[in-house]
Scaffold this active site. Structure first.
Site, mmCIF file in Angstrom:
data_model
loop_
_atom_site.group_PDB
_atom_site.id
_atom_site.type_symbol
_atom_site.label_atom_id
_atom_site.label_comp_id
_atom_site.label_asym_id
_atom_site.label_seq_id
_atom_site.Cartn_x
_atom_site.Cartn_y
_atom_site.Cartn_z
ATOM 1 N N ASP A 122 11.553 4.693 -10.196
ATOM 2 C CA ASP A 122 12.339 3.519 -10.580
ATOM 3 C C ASP A 122 11.629 2.878 -11.770
ATOM 4 O OD1 ASP A 122 13.443 0.910 -10.811
ATOM 5 O OD2 ASP A 122 14.045 0.952 -8.704
ATOM 6 N N CYS A 128 24.729 2.098 -23.909
ATOM 7 C CA CYS A 128 26.020 2.630 -24.373
ATOM 8 C C CYS A 128 27.141 1.698 -23.912
ATOM 9 C CB CYS A 128 26.245 4.062 -23.908
ATOM 10 S SG CYS A 128 26.201 4.277 -22.126
ATOM 11 N N GLY A 186 19.013 13.187 -21.088
ATOM 12 C CA GLY A 186 17.965 13.853 -21.854
ATOM 13 C C GLY A 186 18.202 14.038 -23.335
ATOM 14 N N GLY A 187 19.333 13.591 -23.855
ATOM 15 C CA GLY A 187 19.602 13.756 -25.287
ATOM 16 C C GLY A 187 18.574 13.056 -26.158
ATOM 17 N N LYS A 188 18.240 11.835 -25.795
ATOM 18 C CA LYS A 188 17.320 11.056 -26.626
ATOM 19 C C LYS A 188 15.881 11.565 -26.509
ATOM 20 C CE LYS A 188 20.289 7.030 -26.074
ATOM 21 N NZ LYS A 188 21.147 7.674 -25.047
ATOM 22 N N ASP A 240 13.437 9.202 -14.380
ATOM 23 C CA ASP A 240 14.790 8.865 -13.950
ATOM 24 C C ASP A 240 14.734 8.470 -12.489
ATOM 25 O OD1 ASP A 240 17.786 9.028 -14.855
ATOM 26 O OD2 ASP A 240 17.718 9.780 -12.793
ATOM 27 N N CYS A 268 14.063 5.485 -18.799
ATOM 28 C CA CYS A 268 15.346 5.807 -18.123
ATOM 29 C C CYS A 268 15.933 7.011 -18.849
ATOM 30 C CB CYS A 268 16.308 4.624 -18.192
ATOM 31 S SG CYS A 268 15.568 3.017 -17.856
ATOM 32 N N SER A 269 15.494 8.202 -18.532
ATOM 33 C CA SER A 269 15.602 9.312 -19.467
ATOM 34 C C SER A 269 16.833 10.196 -19.366
ATOM 35 C CB SER A 269 14.362 10.192 -19.331
ATOM 36 O OG SER A 269 14.214 10.985 -20.456
ATOM 37 N N ALA A 270 17.393 10.371 -18.178
ATOM 38 C CA ALA A 270 18.530 11.303 -18.046
ATOM 39 C C ALA A 270 19.737 10.774 -18.826
ATOM 40 C CB ALA A 270 18.883 11.470 -16.574
#
EC number: 2.1.1.176
Length: 449
Positions: A310, A382, A263-265, A283, A259-261
Site C-alpha cells: 500500500d 488520469c 506499468g507504462g510509466k 502496487d 502506484c505503478s501498475a
C-alpha cells in the site's frame, strides 16, 4: 457466427457491463477470444458495445416516449432496445428493417411472444415518429447531459470547474475514439526505424509531439505485429508519456514509483535511465505487481523491482531521503479515460471522488519524507477533476512548506502542450479534446530543504 448470435453476444456483454460494473474493454477482449468471433465481425461488436454504452443516457431519452414507465423491463430487454436504437440512429451500415427484424428474433429466442411484440412495437413506432428533439431543452446541464450522455451531476461539476465551452467539448470528445499511441523501446530500435517498418506493413502512423519515443497509430493494428509481440514497442497514451519526459532522468538514479501498475510509466522511466540504476515499483495488488515484472521482462528491462504494498505505508519501508525521483501516479476516478472505458461515467459518484482525493493526499504525505533534498516528485492522474488534481496538490503544499511547484516543468513541454487551456499555477491539466489524448493531470514538485 450468425447475425443473431453476434447481436445476442453484444446484448450479453452490455448487460454484464451494466450489472457487474465490469470494465467494457476487458469484457470485449474476453468475448472476442472466448466466443471465437469472426475477425470481420470484431469491429461491429466493438462499435456497438462502446457506442451503446457511450450514449446510454441519450438512448434512454429517445426510448422514453415509447415505453410505459410503470412497466419494468428486464435488463436484457432494455439493452436490446438501446442497442437497436443506437444502430438505427448512429450507424449508417445497417438498414432499419434488418435492425428491427434481428431485435425481434433475439427477443423471441431469449423471451416470449409478449416481449418480442413489445420490442417490435417500440422500434417500429420510433422508426415512424423519429427520435425526440433535444433543442427544446433549456437547462444547460440537462441539455449537455442528454445530448452527450453524461450523468447530470458530473456535467454540473465540470460546469462549475471549467465553464460551458470546455465542459461541452470534453463531453463531446468522450463520445469518440482516440487514436492508439505506442512507445518505442529505444534500447532496441529508433523511432524512425520503427515508423519505417510500420509503414511497410501498410499502417498509417506519425511521430508524436509529446515524446521522442512516441508514435501515433492513425490506421492499422499494431497489436498484431511482431514489433509489439517481441517487445520493441509498447502501448501507452501520449499524455502518459509526458511523465517520463519531465522527470529529468539519467542512468544511476534511485527512483520510487509508488502506484505503478499497469506499468507504462515505470517502463518508460527505465528506458530513460538506459536500464541503469534502481527503480522500486509498488502496487496494492500482488497480481498486478507480478504482471508489472513480466512487462519489464518483455521489454528487456532489468532495473525494475516490482512488489506489493500500500503506497500509504511506504514511509515505513525506507529511510528518509532515499530517492532522487518519486512518481505518484495516483489511483483516481479515471474521468479522463471515459472514451476508452465509457462505463466509468455511470459507475462513479461524487463521494468516490472525495474518498479518492483523501487517499491521494495520504499517499503524497507518505512518500514526501523519502525524497532527497533537491529531488523531484511527480504527481499525475488520469482524471480531469480539480478536487483530485489541483486540490490535492494545494493541500499537500500547505502542509509541506519544503516543497514547491517546479515551473521549469513547462519549459520542458512542447510549447503547444505547455500553453494548452489546462495550464494552471499548480500543474498541467490536459483535456481529451485538446490533443485527442486521455484527460490527464501532471505536476512536478521540488524538495528545497
Amino acid at each position: 457466427m450468425s447475425n443473431y448470435q453476434l447481436r445476442e453476444a453484444i446484448v450479453d456483454i452490455l448487460v454484464r457491463i451494466e450489472q457487474d460494473s465490469g470494465y467494457s474493454h476487458l469484457l470485449i477482449d474476453h468475448e472476442l477470444k472466448s466466443r471465437k468471433i469472426n475477425p470481420k465481425d470484431e469491429g461491429l461488436l466493438t462499435e456497438v458495445v462502446y457506442g451503446t454504452m457511450q450514449r446510454k443516457i441519450t438512448l434512454d431519452f429517445y426510448l422514453e416516449d415509447f415505453l410505459n414507465p410503470k412497466k419494468k423491463l428486464e435488463p436484457w430487454v432494455r439493452m436490446l432496445l438501446r442497442m437497436s436504437v443506437y444502430q438505427s440512429v448512429f450507424l449508417d451500415k445497417i438498414p432499419d428493417h434488418a435492425i428491427i427484424h434481428e431485435a425481434v428474433e433475439i427477443a423471441k429466442r431469449k423471451g416470449h411472444k409478449g416481449i418480442s411484440s413489445l420490442v417490435n412495437g417500440v422500434l417500429r413506432s420510433l422508426q415512424r415518429q423519429g427520435v425526440r428533439d433535444t433543442s427544446k431543452i433549456t437547462n444547460t446541464s440537462t441539455k449537455i447531459s442528454i445530448e452527450t450522455s453524461h450523468p447530470e451531476w458530473l456535467v454540473k461539476r465540470w460546469l462549475s470547474m471549467y465553464g460551458e465551452t470546455i465542459t461541452r467539448e470534453m463531453c463531446e470528445a468522450n463520445l469518440g475514439r482516440k487514436p492508439m499511441s505506442i512507445r518505442v523501446q529505444p534500447l532496441r530500435g529508433t523511432r524512425d526505424e520503427t515508423i519505417k517498418r510500420l509503414k511497410e506493413l501498410g499502417m498509417d502512423v506519425i511521430a508524436s509531439d509529446f515524446s521522442s519515443q512516441g508514435i501515433v497509430i492513425k490506421e492499422g493494428n499494431v497489436l498484431k505485429t511482431s514489433l509489439f509481440s517481441e517487445g520493441f514497442v509498447t502501448v501507452q497514451d501520449q499524455s502518459s508519456m509526458l511523465v517520463g519526459e519531465v522527470m529529468n532522468l539519467k542512468p544511476g538514479l534511485q527512483v520510487l514509483d509508488a502506484c505503478s501498475a499497469p506499468g507504462g510509466k515505470v517502463t518508460h522511466i527505465a528506458e530513460k535511465m538506459e536500464d541503469q540504476g534502481v527503480i522500486h515499483a509498488y502496487d496494492l495488488h500482488a497480481k498486478k505487481a507480478k504482471l508489472l515484472n513480466k512487462k519489464a521482462s518483455e521489454l528487456n528491462l532489468t532495473i525494475i523491482d516490482a512488489k506489493q504494498a500500500d503506497a500509504r505505508d511506504l514511509h515505513q519501508m525506507y529511510e528518509k531521503e532515499t530517492f532522487d525521483r518519486i512518481l505518484v501516479d495516483a489511483p483516481c476516478s479515471g474521468l479522463g479515460v471515459i472514451r476508452g472505458k465509457p462505463d466509468i461515467k455511470y459507475n462513479k459518484q461524487e463521494k468516490d471522488i472525495e474518498r479518492l482525493a483523501d487517499i491521494q493526499l495520504e499517499i503524497m504525505e507518505s512518500v514526501a519524507p523519502l525524497l532527497k533534498k533537491d529531488g523531484q516528485l511527480i504527481y499525475s492522474t488520469c482524471t480531469v477533476d480539480k478536487e483530485e488534481n489541483e486540490g490535492v496538490v494545494e493541500a499537500f503544499l500547505k502542509k509541506h512548506t519544503d516543497y514547491n511547484v517546479d515551473y521549469q516543468l513547462f519549459d520542458q513541454l512542447p510549447s503547444n502542450v505547455a500553453n494548452s487551456p489546462g495550464h494552471t499555477e499548480l500543474g498541467l491539466q490536459l483535456f481529451p479534446q485538446t490533443f485527442q489524448t486521455d484527460g490527464f493531470f501532471l505536476t512536478r514538485l521540488i524538495k528545497s530543504k
